[in-house]
Design a protein around this motif. Structure first.
Motif, mmCIF file in Angstrom:
data_model
loop_
_atom_site.group_PDB
_atom_site.id
_atom_site.type_symbol
_atom_site.label_atom_id
_atom_site.label_comp_id
_atom_site.label_asym_id
_atom_site.label_seq_id
_atom_site.Cartn_x
_atom_site.Cartn_y
_atom_site.Cartn_z
ATOM 1 N N ILE A 135 0.710 -1.526 0.360
ATOM 2 C CA ILE A 135 0.297 -0.173 -0.144
ATOM 3 C C ILE A 135 0.974 1.415 -0.276
ATOM 4 N N HIS A 136 1.078 1.661 -0.698
ATOM 5 C CA HIS A 136 1.162 3.996 -1.161
ATOM 6 C C HIS A 136 0.370 4.327 -0.658
ATOM 7 N N SER A 137 -0.873 4.058 -0.792
ATOM 8 C CA SER A 137 -1.567 5.743 -0.217
ATOM 9 C C SER A 137 -3.156 5.061 0.214
ATOM 10 N N ILE A 138 -3.442 5.699 1.027
ATOM 11 C CA ILE A 138 -4.710 4.992 1.766
ATOM 12 C C ILE A 138 -6.064 6.912 1.115
ATOM 13 N N ILE A 139 -6.873 6.488 0.694
ATOM 14 C CA ILE A 139 -8.108 7.550 0.166
ATOM 15 C C ILE A 139 -9.508 7.147 1.204
ATOM 16 N N ILE A 140 -9.299 8.019 2.343
ATOM 17 C CA ILE A 140 -10.221 8.415 3.441
ATOM 18 C C ILE A 140 -11.659 8.603 2.444
ATOM 19 N N ASP A 141 -12.949 8.449 2.166
ATOM 20 C CA ASP A 141 -13.602 8.755 2.229
ATOM 21 C C ASP A 141 -14.815 9.008 2.787
ATOM 22 N N LEU A 142 -14.767 10.831 2.869
ATOM 23 C CA LEU A 142 -15.970 11.715 3.972
ATOM 24 C C LEU A 142 -17.216 12.180 3.470
ATOM 25 N N SER A 143 -17.440 11.310 2.349
ATOM 26 C CA SER A 143 -18.781 12.100 1.906
ATOM 27 C C SER A 143 -19.874 11.832 2.492
ATOM 28 N N THR A 144 -19.897 11.106 3.144
ATOM 29 C CA THR A 144 -20.902 10.880 3.959
ATOM 30 C C THR A 144 -20.589 11.365 5.510
ATOM 31 N N ALA A 145 -20.146 12.252 5.780
ATOM 32 C CA ALA A 145 -19.523 13.383 7.050
ATOM 33 C C ALA A 145 -20.279 14.171 7.135
ATOM 34 N N ASN A 146 -21.491 14.748 7.484
ATOM 35 C CA ASN A 146 -21.935 16.525 7.464
ATOM 36 C C ASN A 146 -21.257 17.091 7.859
ATOM 37 N N PHE A 147 -20.386 17.271 9.154
ATOM 38 C CA PHE A 147 -20.186 17.940 9.780
ATOM 39 C C PHE A 147 -18.601 16.831 10.718
ATOM 40 N N ILE A 148 -18.011 17.787 11.340
ATOM 41 C CA ILE A 148 -16.628 17.598 11.837
ATOM 42 C C ILE A 148 -16.107 18.185 12.503
ATOM 43 N N ASP A 149 -16.115 17.829 13.934
ATOM 44 C CA ASP A 149 -15.656 17.979 15.463
ATOM 45 C C ASP A 149 -14.566 18.318 15.666
ATOM 46 N N SER A 164 2.722 9.077 7.793
ATOM 47 C CA SER A 164 3.589 9.184 6.944
ATOM 48 C C SER A 164 4.977 8.287 7.600
ATOM 49 N N GLU A 165 5.181 7.563 8.430
ATOM 50 C CA GLU A 165 5.926 7.377 9.014
ATOM 51 C C GLU A 165 6.224 6.011 8.219
ATOM 52 N N ILE A 166 5.271 4.953 7.448
ATOM 53 C CA ILE A 166 5.172 4.450 6.929
ATOM 54 C C ILE A 166 5.265 4.162 5.547
ATOM 55 N N ASP A 167 5.769 5.518 5.418
ATOM 56 C CA ASP A 167 6.100 6.116 3.986
ATOM 57 C C ASP A 167 4.304 5.378 3.250
ATOM 58 N N VAL A 168 3.180 6.283 4.223
ATOM 59 C CA VAL A 168 1.622 5.739 3.505
ATOM 60 C C VAL A 168 1.341 7.020 3.212
ATOM 61 N N ASP A 169 0.813 7.542 2.106
ATOM 62 C CA ASP A 169 0.629 8.547 1.757
ATOM 63 C C ASP A 169 -1.096 9.103 2.200
ATOM 64 N N ILE A 170 -1.556 9.400 2.683
ATOM 65 C CA ILE A 170 -3.499 10.053 2.745
ATOM 66 C C ILE A 170 -4.369 11.045 1.996
ATOM 67 N N TYR A 171 -4.840 10.385 1.511
ATOM 68 C CA TYR A 171 -5.828 11.696 1.179
ATOM 69 C C TYR A 171 -7.146 11.731 1.523
ATOM 70 N N LEU A 172 -7.622 12.560 1.843
ATOM 71 C CA LEU A 172 -9.146 13.138 1.665
ATOM 72 C C LEU A 172 -10.220 12.911 0.287
ATOM 73 N N ALA A 173 -11.180 12.878 0.660
ATOM 74 C CA ALA A 173 -11.631 13.020 -1.066
ATOM 75 C C ALA A 173 -13.665 12.497 -0.931
ATOM 76 N N LEU A 218 -6.759 8.530 -9.555
ATOM 77 C CA LEU A 218 -6.180 9.225 -10.625
ATOM 78 C C LEU A 218 -5.020 9.807 -9.971
ATOM 79 N N TYR A 219 -4.912 10.305 -9.189
ATOM 80 C CA TYR A 219 -3.854 11.420 -8.549
ATOM 81 C C TYR A 219 -3.226 10.315 -8.361
ATOM 82 N N CYS A 220 -3.155 9.039 -7.124
ATOM 83 C CA CYS A 220 -2.579 8.157 -6.640
ATOM 84 C C CYS A 220 -1.283 7.784 -7.817
#
Length: 797
Positions: free
Chosen positions: A702-716, A731-740, A774-776
């Motif tokens: 795994i080189h990238s993890i994409i977190i799908d936040l389309s179900t979130a209507n708020f965030i605290d 990031s300590e294990i060379d895995v990039d995180i993206y939000l979508a 596609l970016y990943c």
């Protein structure tokens, strides 16, 4: 465009959009204070006035020719129903029957001006009457009004004083409940009714019907059980009634039985002929008139001691200010009345609005109901809300607007002014029978159990808990317990959402759960993580654990391993420094001795000494490698230079030949010095610059993890900190995180929470999951992992 079957094939070419680029393209608006102020235009002011006083909207457009006659017929029919129901439900509130007529007059008239529903009939209602009765009997019990004869307390009761004080208690409770409703409506708190789900409301009204039945048993059997308030009051009252059944007053029981048989038969006949009758037959009114005539001519009160309504004053009472000192004792009951009354009102209003194609304003309904209660309380009325039976009559008889309520209030007004004294001989048993029979619809709601068992087990549990708590804890505490439990079920469901890893549907931009869809293909090197619920403080920790579990990476153990390795290398460095100092000191002493005794010895250059040291350490043609925990290797990157120094590389993975492990394996024991380099270029410093991925104890694809936040209507703030930790940990294990897929409100909350920094930028936030994928693939997947073709979609990065 080609259409194979019913589906189309599209070829899309566009730029991959992250959040920053999306804002540049769309140019989000920022309104200044002047622009906000300029919104207050004359049309907007007119709309505000009309929404606050809806009668100004529909009354000028009222057509007497189209709506006059249907509203008149409907209003008279509803007004006739108000008379028996008002007097009967007043008994539930433990008040004289005439106050039920007052309650059917003033609040309904106020609602005409402020209400937005065209079909509901405001007035007395079973549930609210019982709730008011529990307050009046708790604060004004019969025992407090027993007459005293000197030092002896007689069994005779001062009914006039008792009823007068109960009216004050009911009026104070109603005014406070109305004030609460008005305030909630003005602050736009109309959504509070949504917290009372349909299963909760139906279970609550079903349990309230049971309270109503028990409260009417004393009138049906002609007995006087002890009234108990508080938890388990229903059980104690029912137990007392059963113990008094041998003392049943037979004439009263006969009147009750005959009235119920007549009412049930007439209502069934009315329902059977409903399609042929333009207006339903007023069964309750006929029963009251017939019962009053029979009681008057047979003198049931004098000859058979059948309890009757008694004196009904003619005319209207002047308004009076309620006893403010009672507010502190009834505030919890007033709040319960406000919430329950509004929930019933808005549910009925929206039902008829949906059927007839108009809109009901929830906040304005709250204000209208609050004003009806507040004004009515000043005229000795008790809490009101719409009645299902009266509202159905108003709608089925052709009522079009609230002008039908004007006609019904006129019927009630004429009865109060002229016809009230005629009902003084009406037996209370008949009123109790009317209440008993009208509860038939609520008892049918027990069929909800079977329906909910098939559709939703959680809603069934809410229904059962609401019913049990209302039956055992009384109406006020039962409602509070029911709402708390219903909210807990919501919290429980948000804490236990469905976590899934998404895969791409070949040939589309769609991503679905790979565990439930066989055709979904996981994108190589990319994990797409989605939660079915929004992320907030109650489930943030569970969200993080689920992400680690779904990705298959145990970050905690990896971080512990890294810290141990760092500590180990620091110990090696300190030991190597100490050894270097001792060796340097020893060499210095030896050099001094050699200078004194061997002054004629030949001078050896530094280059020759370094060459000899290099010859003893490393053969020039040999690749020496150190293996740390079977995964980290140190190899010479270039041949030894004349000055005796080498440059060393640290590589991920691999399994070197064990025969190549020379003396350098001693580094694992930490008892060697640095390899012919300066103190600024040591092995430990090089290892500190190597990420955890280089330590090699774990391997992953795994080189990238994409977190799908389309179900979130708020965030605290807690969720923001959690997502930050996800970025830092992975990031300590060379895995990039993206939000979508973040909504605009979530992006704004991330900005206000200082989420975006040098390490976490808006470049990590993408408009959709597909853009992030596609970016990943173009950023990391093209060089590190196999390319994954997304068939028909071609997007330029």
């Amino acid at each position: 465009m080609d259409y194979p079957g019913k589906s189309g094939v599209y070829k899309v070419e566009r730029e991959v959009l992250d959040e920053q680029r999306l804002e540049e393209l769309t140019q989000r608006k920022t309104l200044s204070n002047l622009q906000i102020f300029s919104r207050c235009t004359l049309p907007r002011l007119k709309h505000t006035v009309l929404s606050s006083l809806p009668v100004l909207y529909w009354l000028p457009k009222y057509s007497v020719w189209d709506y006059g006659m249907p509203d008149l017929i409907s209003g008279i029919s509803v007004g006739i129903m108000h008379l028996p129901q008002g007097m009967a439900y007043a008994l539930l509130a433990s008040l004289p029957p005439v106050f039920g007529l007052y309650t059917s007059l003033y609040p309904a008239f106020i609602y005409i001006f402020f209400g937005t529903s065209r079909h509901i009939s405001i007035g007395t209602f079973t549930v609210l009457s019982i709730m008011v009765g529990s307050v009046t009997e708790r604060l004004a019990p019969d025992m407090d009004f027993l007459k005293q004869n000197g030092t002896n307390v007689t069994a005779e009761m001062d009914i006039t004083a008792r009823d007068s004080y109960r009216v004050q208690v009911a009026a104070a409770t109603t005014v406070l409940a109305g004030f609460i409703q008005v305030v909630l409506g003005l602050v736009k708190f109309g959504f509070v009714g949504t917290y009372l789900s349909e299963p909760l409301v139906r279970a609550y009204t079903t349990a309230a019907a049971a309270h109503a039945v028990v409260a009417q048993l004393k009138y049906i059997f002609g007995i006087s059980p002890t009234r108990v308030s508080g938890p388990l009051s229903l059980v104690y009252t029912l137990k007392d009634v059963c113990s008094l059944l041998p003392h049943t007053h037979l004439p009263t029981l006969v009147v009750s039985a005959v009235s119920m048989v007549f009412l049930i038969a007439a209502k069934e006949l009315n329902s059977f002929l409903s399609r042929k009758l333009p207006v339903p037959v007023p069964v309750e009114l006929i029963t009251i008139v017939a019962g009053t005539l029979i009681s008057s001519y047979a003198n049931l009160n004098g000859n058979y001691t059948v309890s009757v309504v008694g004196e009904i004053p003619s005319g209207l009472l002047p308004p009076s200010v309620p006893d403010v000192s009672l507010f502190g004792e009834v505030v919890s009951d007033a709040f319960a009345l406000a919430i329950v009354g509004y929930a019933i009102s808005i549910s009925l209003g929206k039902t008829f609005a949906l059927k007839h194609g108009y809109k009901v304003d929830s906040n304005q309904e709250l204000v209208a109901l609050g004003l009806s209660n507040t004004v009515g309380g000043f005229f000795q009325c008790y809490a009101v809300c719409p009645s299902m039976s009266r509202s159905l009559i108003q709608e089925t008889t052709g009522g079009k607007t609230q002008m039908a309520s004007v006609a019904s209030t006129l019927v009630v007004l004429v009865t109060i002014l002229k016809l009230g004294p005629l009902f003084q001989e009406l037996p209370k048993a008949i009123l109790a029978a009317i209440v008993f029979v009208n509860l038939k619809g609520m008892f049918k709601q027990y069929s909800d159990i079977a329906t909910l068992w098939k559709s939703s087990k959680i809603d069934l549990v809410v229904w059962l808990v609401t019913w049990v708590s209302t039956m055992l804890f009384n109406l006020d505490l039962g409602l509070a317990a029911s709402i708390i439990f219903a909210l807990l079920t919501v919290i429980f469901r948000t804490q236990m959402p469905t976590y899934s890893v998404l895969g791409n549907v070949p040939g589309t931009e769609l991503y679905v759960d790979i565990e439930t869809h066989t055709e979904a293909k996981e994108v190589p090197g990319v994990t797409i993580f989605r939660s079915s619920a929004t992320v907030y403080f109650a489930n943030a920790e569970l969200y993080l654990e689920a992400l680690k579990r779904k990705s298959g990476l145990d970050i905690s153990k990896m971080m512990i391993y890294k810290r141990r390795q760092e500590a180990k290398q620091k110990r090696r460095e300190r030991r190597a420094e100490r050894q270097a100092k001792r060796r340097a000191k020893r060499e210095q002493i030896q050099a001094q001795k050699a200078a004194r005794h061997l002054s004629a010895a030949p001078v050896i250059s530094v280059e020759e000494e370094a060459g000899r040291w290099g010859d003893t350490c490393v053969d020039e043609g040999q690749d020496w490698t150190e293996r740390e925990n079977n995964t980290v290797f140190v190899i010479p990157a270039c041949p030894q230079t004349p000055d005796g120094q080498c440059r060393w590389e640290y590589l991920k993975g691999g399994d070197p030949d064990s025969t190549s492990l020379g003396w350098m394996s001693e580094l694992q024991d930490g008892d060697t010095t640095t390899l012919g380099s300066s103190s600024d270029d040591t092995l430990s410093r090089d290892l500190e610059r190597v990420s955890l991925g280089s330590l090699g104890k774990w391997t992953w694809d795994i080189h990238s993890i994409i977190i799908d936040l389309s179900t979130a209507n708020f965030i605290d703030t807690v969720a923001i900190k959690t997502i930050k930790n996800i970025f830092l940990d992975f990031s300590e294990i060379d895995v990039d995180i993206y939000l979508a897929g973040c909504q605009a409100s979530v992006v704004e909350q991330l900005e206000r929470g200082f989420f975006f920094s040098e390490t976490i930028t808006k470049r990590r936030l993408f408009a959709s999951v597909h853009d992030a994928v596609l970016y990943c693939l173009n950023h990391r997947g093209a060089t590190s992992f196999p390319r994954y073709e997304l068939s028909v979609v071609s997007i330029h990065c």
